[in-house]
Design a protein around this motif. Structure first.
Motif, PDB file in Angstrom:
ATOM      1  N   SER A   4       0.823  -1.205   0.000  1.00  0.00           N
ATOM      2  CA  SER A   4       0.000   0.000   0.000  1.00  0.00           C
ATOM      3  C   SER A   4       0.856   1.254   0.000  1.00  0.00           C
ATOM      4  O   SER A   4       2.012   1.224   0.412  1.00  0.00           O
ATOM      5  CB  SER A   4      -0.930  -0.009   1.215  1.00  0.00           C
ATOM      6  N   VAL A  12      -3.899   3.625  -1.098  1.00  0.00           N
ATOM      7  CA  VAL A  12      -4.024   2.799  -2.306  1.00  0.00           C
ATOM      8  C   VAL A  12      -3.413   1.434  -1.999  1.00  0.00           C
ATOM      9  O   VAL A  12      -2.224   1.328  -1.706  1.00  0.00           O
ATOM     10  CB  VAL A  12      -3.308   3.458  -3.504  1.00  0.00           C
ATOM     11  N   THR A  14      -2.705  -2.416  -3.234  1.00  0.00           N
ATOM     12  CA  THR A  14      -2.639  -3.332  -4.370  1.00  0.00           C
ATOM     13  C   THR A  14      -2.729  -4.758  -3.847  1.00  0.00           C
ATOM     14  O   THR A  14      -1.931  -5.173  -3.004  1.00  0.00           O
ATOM     15  CB  THR A  14      -1.330  -3.137  -5.158  1.00  0.00           C
ATOM     16  N   ILE A  45      -8.571   2.884  -1.932  1.00  0.00           N
ATOM     17  CA  ILE A  45      -8.590   2.410  -3.320  1.00  0.00           C
ATOM     18  C   ILE A  45      -7.930   1.033  -3.346  1.00  0.00           C
ATOM     19  O   ILE A  45      -6.793   0.877  -2.898  1.00  0.00           O
ATOM     20  CB  ILE A  45      -7.821   3.379  -4.245  1.00  0.00           C
ATOM     21  N   ILE A  47      -6.510  -1.811  -5.718  1.00  0.00           N
ATOM     22  CA  ILE A  47      -6.118  -2.170  -7.078  1.00  0.00           C
ATOM     23  C   ILE A  47      -6.221  -3.696  -7.180  1.00  0.00           C
ATOM     24  O   ILE A  47      -5.522  -4.429  -6.468  1.00  0.00           O
ATOM     25  CB  ILE A  47      -4.660  -1.732  -7.392  1.00  0.00           C
ATOM     26  N   ALA A  79     -10.418  -0.800  -8.282  1.00  0.00           N
ATOM     27  CA  ALA A  79      -9.837  -0.567  -9.607  1.00  0.00           C
ATOM     28  C   ALA A  79      -9.464  -1.885 -10.271  1.00  0.00           C
ATOM     29  O   ALA A  79      -8.842  -2.755  -9.647  1.00  0.00           O
ATOM     30  CB  ALA A  79      -8.595   0.313  -9.478  1.00  0.00           C
ATOM     31  N   SER A 103      -8.552   1.691 -13.733  1.00  0.00           N
ATOM     32  CA  SER A 103      -7.131   1.741 -13.374  1.00  0.00           C
ATOM     33  C   SER A 103      -6.952   2.560 -12.111  1.00  0.00           C
ATOM     34  O   SER A 103      -7.874   3.237 -11.647  1.00  0.00           O
ATOM     35  CB  SER A 103      -6.342   2.407 -14.507  1.00  0.00           C
ATOM     36  N   ALA A 104      -5.718   2.485 -11.555  1.00  0.00           N
ATOM     37  CA  ALA A 104      -5.404   3.246 -10.353  1.00  0.00           C
ATOM     38  C   ALA A 104      -5.524   4.742 -10.632  1.00  0.00           C
ATOM     39  O   ALA A 104      -6.052   5.501  -9.827  1.00  0.00           O
ATOM     40  CB  ALA A 104      -3.990   2.913  -9.897  1.00  0.00           C
TER      41      ALA A 104
END
Lengths: 111, 142
Positions: A4, A12, A14, A45, A47, A79, A103-104
């Protein structure tokens, strides 16, 4: 697996691989550590392009973290989920409380 | 092969949830399921085994028995534990109901019902729970 980073007011995260009963607890702890003491983070967010599997245990962690950022007036964005992951997110009712992006970068533009 | 079966017994450890669903997915790939159908079976098995680990045995430990069989028309997975059982089986099947609201969404059984074609749940308090999930094997097109 996950990593992150903080981008502005968003965390964010992932996701990679599979999220279930076994992998959910450390994932929960990781996000909580990132959110703790940082009230300026109001958006989450995820991903999801490399997320290959998620079930209700993994979704439960996301919903629990959503409750934290909801209190802060933030948003939840998913995302690039695969069609299978998108379907289970929709089935869980998550689409009612979140936004989807391709997408991000697009996710960051949404907030 | 027209029919086949397998049986797996493992301790109620969370690490075995992935092992169980992956094993069933490999077994199911002997049939002409689509990738989407295999994913649906994986979610159903994951939820069923997770329920045995979290609710069946909770803080205690026991074994989970998984039996998988198929015929030309049906793919059947049963997951059985010998834990505490469910006191109200109707309530347990309500979407959103969970005995652990701070941690769980209460949608595991809902996912199973959405992703499998037939589901039956049998439980006895103090003796255990068995869920039987059936996916119809569709004939090959063309």
């Amino acid at each position: 697996m996950y990593c992150s980073e903080i981008v502005g007011q968003a965390l964010v995260i992932t996701l990679e691989g599979e999220f279930d009963l076994h992998t959910a607890p450390p994932f929960k702890e990781h996000i909580d550590t990132q959110l703790h003491g940082k009230p300026e983070i109001i958006n989450l967010i995820f991903i999801m392009s490399k997320l290959t599997f998620i079930d209700s245990s993994g979704l439960g962690v996301i919903l629990g973290r959503y409750r934290i950022i909801q209190e802060r007036g933030g948003q939840l964005i998913f995302a690039a989920p695969s069609p299978q992951v998108k379907r289970i997110l929709e089935l869980s009712g998550m689409q009612k409380i979140s936004k989807f992006s391709n997408s991000a970068r697009e996710a960051l533009e949404l907030i | 092969m027209d029919a086949n079966w397998m049986k797996l017994e493992f301790p109620s450890e969370s690490v075995n949830v992935q092992f169980a669903r992956t094993t069933v997915a490999i077994f199911a790939s002997q049939l002409d399921f689509t990738l989407e159908e295999i994913e649906e079976i994986k979610v159903a098995v994951s939820e069923a085994v997770s329920n045995s680990v979290i609710h069946g045995y909770s803080a205690s430990h026991g074994n989970v028995i998984m039996k998988v069989k198929y015929t030309p028309t049906q793919f059947t997975v049963s997951v059985e534990d010998f834990g505490r059982g469910i006191s109200d089986i109707v309530q347990a099947q309500e979407s959103g109901y969970t005995t652990i609201p701070e941690e769980r969404m209460g949608i595991g059984l809902y996912f199973i019902q959405e992703y499998m074609d037939e589901v039956s749940l049998h439980s006895e308090v103090g003796k255990g729970t068995k869920i039987v999930m059936v996916k119809t094997v569709k004939p090959i097109q063309g």
